[in-house]
Structure formats: C-alpha cells, structure tokens
Enzyme design. Structure first.
Site, short mmCIF file in Angstrom:
data_model
loop_
_atom_site.label_atom_id
_atom_site.label_comp_id
_atom_site.label_asym_id
_atom_site.label_seq_id
_atom_site.Cartn_x
_atom_site.Cartn_y
_atom_site.Cartn_z
N ALA A 83 0.83 -1.22 0.00
CA ALA A 83 0.00 0.00 0.00
C ALA A 83 0.86 1.25 0.00
CB ALA A 83 -0.92 0.01 1.23
N THR A 125 11.06 0.75 -3.80
CA THR A 125 11.35 1.15 -5.17
C THR A 125 12.83 1.49 -5.35
OG1 THR A 125 10.96 2.95 -6.74
CG2 THR A 125 10.60 3.47 -4.45
N ASP A 126 13.30 1.35 -6.59
CA ASP A 126 14.69 1.75 -6.88
C ASP A 126 14.87 3.26 -6.81
OD1 ASP A 126 13.28 2.44 -9.19
OD2 ASP A 126 14.60 1.37 -10.58
N GLU A 127 13.75 4.01 -6.80
CA GLU A 127 13.86 5.47 -6.80
C GLU A 127 14.49 6.03 -5.53
OE1 GLU A 127 10.54 7.72 -7.98
OE2 GLU A 127 10.04 6.38 -9.63
N TYR A 152 7.59 11.61 -3.48
CA TYR A 152 7.25 10.18 -3.49
C TYR A 152 8.46 9.34 -3.06
CZ TYR A 152 7.00 5.45 -5.39
OH TYR A 152 7.08 4.08 -5.53
N LYS A 156 9.12 6.98 0.33
CA LYS A 156 9.45 5.55 0.30
C LYS A 156 10.79 5.30 1.02
CE LYS A 156 7.53 2.60 -1.49
NZ LYS A 156 6.43 1.70 -1.06
N ASN A 182 7.64 -1.19 -13.18
CA ASN A 182 6.80 -2.32 -13.60
C ASN A 182 5.89 -1.92 -14.76
OD1 ASN A 182 6.07 -4.48 -10.84
ND2 ASN A 182 7.78 -3.08 -10.96
N LYS A 207 2.76 11.32 -25.24
CA LYS A 207 3.29 12.54 -24.61
C LYS A 207 4.60 12.21 -23.91
CE LYS A 207 -0.59 14.75 -25.46
NZ LYS A 207 -0.62 15.75 -26.54
N ALA A 276 9.26 18.27 -12.89
CA ALA A 276 10.23 18.95 -12.02
C ALA A 276 11.12 17.89 -11.34
CB ALA A 276 9.50 19.76 -10.97
N GLY A 277 12.41 18.12 -11.36
CA GLY A 277 13.35 17.21 -10.67
C GLY A 277 13.44 15.83 -11.30
P1 NAD Z 1 -0.84 1.64 -7.19
O1 NAD Z 1 -0.92 3.12 -6.98
O2 NAD Z 1 -1.32 1.05 -8.46
O3 NAD Z 1 -1.61 0.88 -6.01
C1 NAD Z 1 -1.53 1.28 -4.68
C2 NAD Z 1 -2.65 0.59 -3.92
O4 NAD Z 1 -2.55 0.99 -2.54
C3 NAD Z 1 -4.06 0.97 -4.40
O5 NAD Z 1 -4.87 -0.18 -4.47
C4 NAD Z 1 -4.56 1.92 -3.31
O6 NAD Z 1 -5.97 1.90 -3.16
C5 NAD Z 1 -3.84 1.38 -2.08
N1 NAD Z 1 -3.68 2.41 -1.04
C6 NAD Z 1 -3.23 3.68 -1.18
N2 NAD Z 1 -3.24 4.30 0.00
C7 NAD Z 1 -3.67 3.40 0.92
C8 NAD Z 1 -3.89 3.46 2.33
N3 NAD Z 1 -3.66 4.58 3.02
N4 NAD Z 1 -4.32 2.34 2.95
C9 NAD Z 1 -4.56 1.19 2.26
N5 NAD Z 1 -4.41 1.11 0.92
C10 NAD Z 1 -3.96 2.19 0.27
O7 NAD Z 1 0.68 1.31 -6.91
P2 NAD Z 1 1.60 0.16 -7.55
O8 NAD Z 1 2.25 0.68 -8.76
O9 NAD Z 1 0.85 -1.11 -7.58
O10 NAD Z 1 2.72 0.08 -6.40
C11 NAD Z 1 2.55 -0.78 -5.29
C12 NAD Z 1 3.80 -0.71 -4.43
O11 NAD Z 1 4.94 -1.07 -5.20
C13 NAD Z 1 4.09 0.67 -3.86
O12 NAD Z 1 4.60 0.51 -2.56
C14 NAD Z 1 5.17 1.22 -4.79
O13 NAD Z 1 5.99 2.14 -4.12
C15 NAD Z 1 5.92 -0.05 -5.12
N6 NAD Z 1 6.65 -0.06 -6.40
C16 NAD Z 1 5.99 0.26 -7.55
C17 NAD Z 1 6.68 0.18 -8.76
C18 NAD Z 1 6.00 0.51 -10.08
O14 NAD Z 1 6.66 0.53 -11.11
N7 NAD Z 1 4.69 0.73 -10.13
C19 NAD Z 1 8.03 -0.21 -8.78
C20 NAD Z 1 8.66 -0.51 -7.56
C21 NAD Z 1 7.95 -0.45 -6.38
O1 DAU Z 2 11.24 2.96 -10.58
C1 DAU Z 2 10.12 2.50 -9.90
C2 DAU Z 2 9.03 3.55 -9.93
O2 DAU Z 2 8.51 3.55 -11.25
C3 DAU Z 2 7.91 3.28 -8.92
O3 DAU Z 2 8.45 3.40 -7.63
C4 DAU Z 2 6.75 4.27 -9.11
O4 DAU Z 2 5.69 3.93 -8.24
C5 DAU Z 2 6.28 4.20 -10.54
O5 DAU Z 2 5.26 5.15 -10.76
C6 DAU Z 2 7.45 4.45 -11.49
O6 DAU Z 2 7.91 5.82 -11.38
P1 DAU Z 2 8.28 6.68 -12.67
O7 DAU Z 2 8.20 8.11 -12.29
O8 DAU Z 2 9.52 6.18 -13.31
O9 DAU Z 2 7.04 6.23 -13.62
P2 DAU Z 2 6.07 7.05 -14.60
O10 DAU Z 2 5.20 6.01 -15.24
O11 DAU Z 2 5.41 8.18 -13.94
O12 DAU Z 2 7.08 7.63 -15.68
C7 DAU Z 2 8.01 6.81 -16.37
C8 DAU Z 2 8.88 7.72 -17.24
O13 DAU Z 2 8.09 8.27 -18.28
C9 DAU Z 2 9.47 8.90 -16.48
O14 DAU Z 2 10.75 9.17 -17.05
C10 DAU Z 2 8.51 10.05 -16.82
C11 DAU Z 2 8.08 9.72 -18.23
N1 DAU Z 2 6.71 10.12 -18.64
C12 DAU Z 2 5.66 9.86 -17.79
C13 DAU Z 2 4.38 10.16 -18.16
C14 DAU Z 2 3.21 9.90 -17.25
C15 DAU Z 2 6.51 10.67 -19.91
O15 DAU Z 2 7.47 10.86 -20.68
N2 DAU Z 2 5.24 10.94 -20.28
C16 DAU Z 2 4.15 10.72 -19.47
O16 DAU Z 2 3.02 10.99 -19.91
#
Ligand code: NAD
Ligand code: DAU
Length: 336
Positions: A83, A125-127, A152, A156, A182, A207, A276-277
């Site tokens: 979560a 996350t790797d971020e 964000y 984390k 992912n 975009k 930004a950033g």
């Molecule tokens: P997501 O935003 O799709 O899902 C987050 C889920 O958490 C949602 O179902 C939301 O309803 C729930 N949530 C949010 N706030 C909550 C709260 N206060 N209490 C209970 N539930 C709550 O996110 P995701 O992309 O599935 O990411 C899941 C986890 O994996 C996160 O911890 C994120 O940091 C981590 N992560 C994501 C990625 C990525 O690429 N998406 C990569 C590495 C790590």
């Molecule tokens: O690295 C793991 C992280 O990856 C997770 O921890 C985060 O939860 C997940 O959202 C993701 O973060 P990013 O910021 O890398 O993902 P995002 O999908 O927002 O953007 C991916 C790249 O694409 C980033 O360089 C920004 C760029 N981007 C994003 C959007 C939404 C665009 O160029 N155009 C867009 O419209």
C-alpha cells in the site's frame, strides 16, 4: 493453511501478487486496501472467495491494522506491504498523502507486526537511490547510498529506514525489496506506458516529458510477483533484495515500440513540459537475488511483453475509458 495480509492488494502490483499467490501457493490472503483512485475491485475479480478477503480500510488506521495483523499466527504467515501513494507527478502536486500513507502507514504496520511478532515483507522502489548518468557503468545495488529526489521517493526512503530501524532495534522479522519500473495489465492510466497506449487507442498522441531520453529499467509485474514470493519463501530476515530484469529503455524507445505495435506513425508523439526534478536514469543490478535465492525473470523480451500489454488495454477499455478524461484533464491543468 498459510495466511498473508497484503496491503495495497487492489492496486496494480499488489493485485498481481494476489493472483500469483492464488495460482502458485496453498495460502489464504486478506487484502487491506483503501480503494483510493488507484485501487480497483475489478483487479481481484474471479479469485476464490474462500481464499481471498478484501477489507476496505486505511493502512494508517492503527486499530484496524492491529486487528488484521493479530489474525496471523501460523509459522509461515506474513504481511506483504504494497500500500502506497505511488505516482511521482501527484507527489509534486500534493505531497501530503504520500507522507501520510507511505510513512505513517508503514509505521502503523511496523508497530502491529512488532506487537504480534509477525513476519513482514516491505515493498519499495529503486527510486530511493536517486538517479544515474546515462553513461554511468554502475547500476544500483543493495549498497548504493539513498538519494531520493521527489516527495514520493523520499517518502518511500523514509519508510525503508523505519523498517530497518524496527529490525535492528526491536528484532522485527522483516525483509525489503526495491524494484524497478513495472509494466503489465491493471496499471493505472496516469502512468507512462498505459497513458501512451490509451491516448493512442483513443486517437490522440503519445506525450514525452522533456527530451524523452530518460531511461527506466522495465520489469513485467508477473516477474516482480515471482521475485517477492521468492524472497518471502527463501529470503534472509533483515536483508534487502533489489529486483530488476535488465530492461533498460529510454522513454522515446518505449513510445516507438508502442507506436509500432499499434501500426502507427513513428512521429505520433509530442514533447511536453518536463517533470520537475525528473530522474534521468534508473538501472538495477539484481545479482544478489539471482545468485543467493535463484530467482530469474520469465519475460526476457520487453517488446513482446509490451505488445501483450497493448493488447490487454485494447481489450479492457471498459475498465479504463471512464476515467480517461479526468486523468487527462489533470495533466492539462498541470500545463500539458
Ligand atoms: P498503485 O498506486 O497502483 O496501487 C496502490 C494501492 O494501494 C491501491 O490499491 C490503493 O488503493 C492502495 N492504497 C493507497 N493508500 C492506501 C492506504 N492509506 N491504505 C490502504 N491502501 C492504500 O501502486 P503500484 O504501482 O501497484 O505500487 C505498489 C507498491 O509497489 C508501492 O509501494 C510502490 O511504491 C511499489 N513499487 C511500484 C513500482 C512501479 O513501477 N509501479 C516499482 C517498484 C515499487
Ligand atoms: O522505478 C520505480 C518507480 O517507477 C515506482 O516506484 C513508481 O511507483 C512508478 O510510478 C514508477 O515511477 P516513474 O516516475 O519512473 O514512472 P512514470 O510512469 O510516472 O514515468 C516513467 C517515465 O516516463 C518517467 O521518465 C517520466 C516519463 N513520462 C511519464 C508520463 C506519465 C513521460 O514521458 N510521459 C508521461 O506521460
């Protein structure tokens, strides 16, 4: 039967993990999810009702979390903590829910697993490691120093530090994993890959932020789930494992592959205001997970995984189309 409490289990990656557990293990799952804009019941549809229970609630609600964690008492029972507020762009507009859910929520869970002596796996996350230069020969490892850039990633990072402190100071039985970007089904359409696919499916344009040269290290969500299961089953308490599938691609390359798989012109994209950033490059060295725990990803071919993801969004317009206008209006209000 093994019992797992999966927080955020109705989100993109958490729901993938619940499906993975149902298909691969003899376990019951309680999903704790607040069902924010990012959570969806549909992502859990079709799972056996006698093995999956959805509790709608907040991970920062101490009484609720204590009650749910208290239900776990078997030797292999565990909490898997997904979560979070997860979108960088949202954290730039309003950091407050990121601090509340990602830091206070993790603190609340840590206190509950401490009280009930329950195993925790914390998803991160790797971020947290900041970013790399495009030509940096080093990738992130478990030894890389924390240097988060956005609200964000800072939230984390704060959560990760809390978990390690609770392991050291209170003997909490926890493991951590930090995964790269992912992709796959059920990802919210505010995120990069689904945003481009759904723009193009609706006749719009892709975009790209800034130059489009930023690099992300893509992994299919199925591979993230198998890695988490591996760590849960064989990981060493107190250890951190980086999860990645050697999937580095620039954003421009990803957009080209999406355009190609939709038979569209390679120029069907716009450059828009940069974030930004904006972190330049992420890259994961997952040797520890592979060498020590024997994990390997199944999706070796990113373009094939991406093609299947494009097909999935084409076939699931009923899921995403109702929210598309709102998501794009939010981006437009931010200057895009
Ligand atoms: P997501 O935003 O799709 O899902 C987050 C889920 O958490 C949602 O179902 C939301 O309803 C729930 N949530 C949010 N706030 C909550 C709260 N206060 N209490 C209970 N539930 C709550 O996110 P995701 O992309 O599935 O990411 C899941 C986890 O994996 C996160 O911890 C994120 O940091 C981590 N992560 C994501 C990625 C990525 O690429 N998406 C990569 C590495 C790590
Ligand atoms: O690295 C793991 C992280 O990856 C997770 O921890 C985060 O939860 C997940 O959202 C993701 O973060 P990013 O910021 O890398 O993902 P995002 O999908 O927002 O953007 C991916 C790249 O694409 C980033 O360089 C920004 C760029 N981007 C994003 C959007 C939404 C665009 O160029 N155009 C867009 O419209």
């Amino acid at each position: 039967m093994q019992q797992l409490l999966v927080t955020g289990g109705a989100g993109f990656i958490g729901s993938n993990f619940v499906h993975y557990v149902m298909a691969n293990a003899d376990a019951r799952v309680i999903v704790l999810d607040k069902l924010t804009y990012a959570g969806s019941r549909e992502s859990l549809a079709g799972l056996p009702a006698d093995r999956v229970e959805l509790v709608v609630g907040d991970v920062a609600n101490a009484a609720l979390v204590d009650d749910l964690v208290g239900r776990l008492s078997g030797p292999a029972d565990a909490v898997v903590h997904y979560a979070a507020e997860s979108h960088n762009d949202n954290s730039l507009n309003d950091p407050s829910p990121f601090v509340q859910t990602n830091i206070i929520g993790t603190f609340t869970l840590l206190e509950a697993v401490r009280r009930h002596d329950v195993r925790l796996h914390h998803i991160s996350t790797d971020e947290v490691y900041g970013d790399l230069e495009l030509d940096d020969p080093q990738r992130f490892t478990e030894a890389t120093a924390y240097r988060p850039s956005s609200p964000y990633s800072a939230s984390k990072a704060g959560a990760d530090h809390l978990v390690r402190a609770w392991v050291r100071s209170f003997g909490v039985r926890a493991t951590l994993s930090n995964c790269s970007n992912n992709y796959g089904p059920w990802q919210h359409i505010e995120k990069f890959i689904p945003r481009q696919i759904t723009n193009l499916l609706q006749g719009g344009r892709a975009k790209l932020y800034g130059t489009g040269d930023n690099v992300r290290d893509w992994i299919h969500a199925d591979d993230h789930s198998s890695a988490v299961w591996t760590i849960l089953s064989r990981g060493e308490i107190g250890e951190t494992y980086l999860i990645g599938a050697d999937g580095e691609k620039s954003n421009r390359e990803v957009v080209s592959l999406i355009l190609e798989s939709l038979d569209l012109d390679v120029d069907d994209f716009d450059h828009v205001n940069d974030r930004a950033g904006h972190d330049l490059r992420y890259a994961i060295d997952s040797s520890k997970l592979r060498d020590e725990l024997g994990w390997t990803p199944e999706y070796a071919d990113f373009s094939e995984g991406l093609r299947r993801t494009v097909d999935w969004y084409r076939e699931h317009q009923d899921w995403w189309a109702p929210t598309k206008t709102d998501v794009e209006n939010r981006y437009a209000a931010g200057g895009q």
